[in-house]
Design a protein around this motif. Sequence first.
Motif, PDB file in Angstrom:
ATOM      1  N   GLN A 198      62.107  35.838  50.352  1.00  0.00           N
ATOM      2  CA  GLN A 198      62.817  36.733  51.252  1.00  0.00           C
ATOM      3  C   GLN A 198      63.791  35.936  52.102  1.00  0.00           C
ATOM      4  N   TRP A 199      64.975  36.511  52.293  1.00  0.00           N
ATOM      5  CA  TRP A 199      66.034  35.871  53.054  1.00  0.00           C
ATOM      6  C   TRP A 199      66.572  36.848  54.097  1.00  0.00           C
ATOM      7  N   GLN A 200      67.215  36.288  55.118  1.00  0.00           N
ATOM      8  CA  GLN A 200      67.864  37.104  56.133  1.00  0.00           C
ATOM      9  C   GLN A 200      69.378  37.078  55.907  1.00  0.00           C
ATOM     10  N   SER A 201      69.989  38.220  55.958  1.00  0.00           N
ATOM     11  CA  SER A 201      71.438  38.318  55.808  1.00  0.00           C
ATOM     12  C   SER A 201      71.871  39.605  56.490  1.00  0.00           C
ATOM     13  N   CYS A 202      73.164  39.902  56.434  1.00  0.00           N
ATOM     14  CA  CYS A 202      73.652  41.167  56.970  1.00  0.00           C
ATOM     15  C   CYS A 202      74.904  41.564  56.207  1.00  0.00           C
ATOM     16  N   THR A 203      75.237  42.822  56.306  1.00  0.00           N
ATOM     17  CA  THR A 203      76.452  43.315  55.677  1.00  0.00           C
ATOM     18  C   THR A 203      77.659  42.589  56.265  1.00  0.00           C
ATOM     19  N   TRP A 204      78.643  42.303  55.421  1.00  0.00           N
ATOM     20  CA  TRP A 204      79.860  41.626  55.870  1.00  0.00           C
ATOM     21  C   TRP A 204      81.076  42.439  55.448  1.00  0.00           C
ATOM     22  N   PRO A 205      81.954  42.824  56.394  1.00  0.00           N
ATOM     23  CA  PRO A 205      81.837  42.690  57.840  1.00  0.00           C
ATOM     24  C   PRO A 205      80.604  43.429  58.369  1.00  0.00           C
ATOM     25  N   ASP A 206      80.120  42.966  59.502  1.00  0.00           N
ATOM     26  CA  ASP A 206      78.865  43.459  60.045  1.00  0.00           C
ATOM     27  C   ASP A 206      78.997  44.913  60.492  1.00  0.00           C
ATOM     28  N   LEU A 207      78.184  45.767  59.902  1.00  0.00           N
ATOM     29  CA  LEU A 207      78.171  47.187  60.260  1.00  0.00           C
ATOM     30  C   LEU A 207      77.298  47.478  61.477  1.00  0.00           C
ATOM     31  N   GLY A 208      76.580  46.479  61.952  1.00  0.00           N
ATOM     32  CA  GLY A 208      75.671  46.713  63.060  1.00  0.00           C
ATOM     33  C   GLY A 208      74.483  47.567  62.676  1.00  0.00           C
ATOM     34  N   GLU A 209      74.049  47.455  61.420  1.00  0.00           N
ATOM     35  CA  GLU A 209      72.902  48.237  60.971  1.00  0.00           C
ATOM     36  C   GLU A 209      71.614  47.750  61.618  1.00  0.00           C
ATOM     37  N   SER A 210      70.580  48.558  61.496  1.00  0.00           N
ATOM     38  CA  SER A 210      69.263  48.178  61.986  1.00  0.00           C
ATOM     39  C   SER A 210      68.830  46.866  61.339  1.00  0.00           C
ATOM     40  N   SER A 211      68.118  46.045  62.115  1.00  0.00           N
ATOM     41  CA  SER A 211      67.685  44.740  61.610  1.00  0.00           C
ATOM     42  C   SER A 211      66.742  44.866  60.413  1.00  0.00           C
ATOM     43  N   GLU A 212      66.147  46.039  60.220  1.00  0.00           N
ATOM     44  CA  GLU A 212      65.242  46.211  59.078  1.00  0.00           C
ATOM     45  C   GLU A 212      65.970  46.050  57.750  1.00  0.00           C
ATOM     46  N   TYR A 213      67.295  46.230  57.757  1.00  0.00           N
ATOM     47  CA  TYR A 213      68.065  46.086  56.531  1.00  0.00           C
ATOM     48  C   TYR A 213      68.606  44.671  56.337  1.00  0.00           C
ATOM     49  N   ASN A 214      68.243  43.762  57.217  1.00  0.00           N
ATOM     50  CA  ASN A 214      68.701  42.374  57.104  1.00  0.00           C
ATOM     51  C   ASN A 214      67.747  41.500  56.302  1.00  0.00           C
ATOM     52  N   GLY A 215      66.556  42.011  56.053  1.00  0.00           N
ATOM     53  CA  GLY A 215      65.602  41.257  55.253  1.00  0.00           C
ATOM     54  C   GLY A 215      65.773  41.587  53.783  1.00  0.00           C
ATOM     55  N   VAL A 216      66.194  40.609  52.999  1.00  0.00           N
ATOM     56  CA  VAL A 216      66.468  40.794  51.575  1.00  0.00           C
ATOM     57  C   VAL A 216      65.385  40.122  50.756  1.00  0.00           C
ATOM     58  N   ARG A 217      64.759  40.894  49.875  1.00  0.00           N
ATOM     59  CA  ARG A 217      63.765  40.339  48.963  1.00  0.00           C
ATOM     60  C   ARG A 217      64.352  40.233  47.565  1.00  0.00           C
ATOM     61  N   LEU A 218      64.053  39.131  46.929  1.00  0.00           N
ATOM     62  CA  LEU A 218      64.575  38.860  45.589  1.00  0.00           C
ATOM     63  C   LEU A 218      63.410  38.833  44.601  1.00  0.00           C
ATOM     64  N   PHE A 219      63.541  39.656  43.554  1.00  0.00           N
ATOM     65  CA  PHE A 219      62.519  39.777  42.523  1.00  0.00           C
ATOM     66  C   PHE A 219      63.070  39.300  41.182  1.00  0.00           C
ATOM     67  N   ALA A 220      62.178  38.791  40.351  1.00  0.00           N
ATOM     68  CA  ALA A 220      62.564  38.352  39.009  1.00  0.00           C
ATOM     69  C   ALA A 220      61.621  38.939  37.975  1.00  0.00           C
ATOM     70  N   SER A 221      62.169  39.264  36.822  1.00  0.00           N
ATOM     71  CA  SER A 221      61.370  39.663  35.664  1.00  0.00           C
ATOM     72  C   SER A 221      61.813  38.790  34.498  1.00  0.00           C
ATOM     73  N   GLU A 222      60.856  38.125  33.874  1.00  0.00           N
ATOM     74  CA  GLU A 222      61.173  37.211  32.783  1.00  0.00           C
ATOM     75  C   GLU A 222      60.202  37.429  31.627  1.00  0.00           C
ATOM     76  N   PRO A 223      60.593  37.024  30.417  1.00  0.00           N
ATOM     77  CA  PRO A 223      59.676  37.145  29.279  1.00  0.00           C
ATOM     78  C   PRO A 223      58.425  36.304  29.515  1.00  0.00           C
ATOM     79  N   GLU A 224      57.301  36.800  29.073  1.00  0.00           N
ATOM     80  CA  GLU A 224      56.061  36.045  29.234  1.00  0.00           C
ATOM     81  C   GLU A 224      55.987  34.911  28.222  1.00  0.00           C
TER      82      GLU A 224
END
Length: 224
Positions: A198-224
């Motif tokens: 999980q990373w912290q970021s924000c919309t650019w240019p900054d829209l001033g959105e709620s901080s709950e939307y600044n936490g970005v989670r990155l998921f991966a799906s790969e062949p087993e």
Amino acid sequence: MTENEKRVGLDALHQCLHRVLPAVSLRSQSLPNTPQLRLWLLDELFPEQALEPEIVNRIMEEPPYWSFCWASGQVLAEYLMAHPQWVKGRCVVDVGPGSGVVAIAAAMAGARKVIACDLDADALTATRVNALENDVEVMLSQDLDSALAEADLVTAADILYDRENLPLLARFQAAGRVLLADSRVPDLNPRGYRLLGQWQSCTWPDLGESSEYNGVRLFASEPE
């Protein structure tokens, strides 16, 4: 795409933008965490303060979403450029490209071929203009099935603002490898995907959105 075609594309994007925000223009600008990547994005409305709520509401009701670089797109683009092994030599299909930031980052990181896929013609125009701005080639498609048939890796950022898109996550897995970034669904735990971090970021240019939307989670799906 020639420089003349780029100007035509920018003119078309400005016409679309001015239907929502008549006094605002696009400006080519570097991103905070990936300054080597430049995008034509909304110029700052208020350089020293967040947007007024009524302007945010207007943008959300009829969003020229390709004129912003959303938090998840920034995080995923930065991740690809820091971890080029995900894309190097592969055909990458970026679904819902918005400004094209992830597709462009994949091309810059060494992808063999990049396809940006979206039903929205304005988003594809923005992606094309921004790809030229960064001297990379990105193919455009409105046919998801044909694009996925070529994919070695599927990327997607912040497409789950519409819960109807959730079934796409299973379709993406047919490509074998998927990278998914999201900041809109706090309880997201897609089957067959693992959390990379999980990373912290924000919309650019900054829209001033709620901080709950600044936490970005990155998921991966790969062949087993």
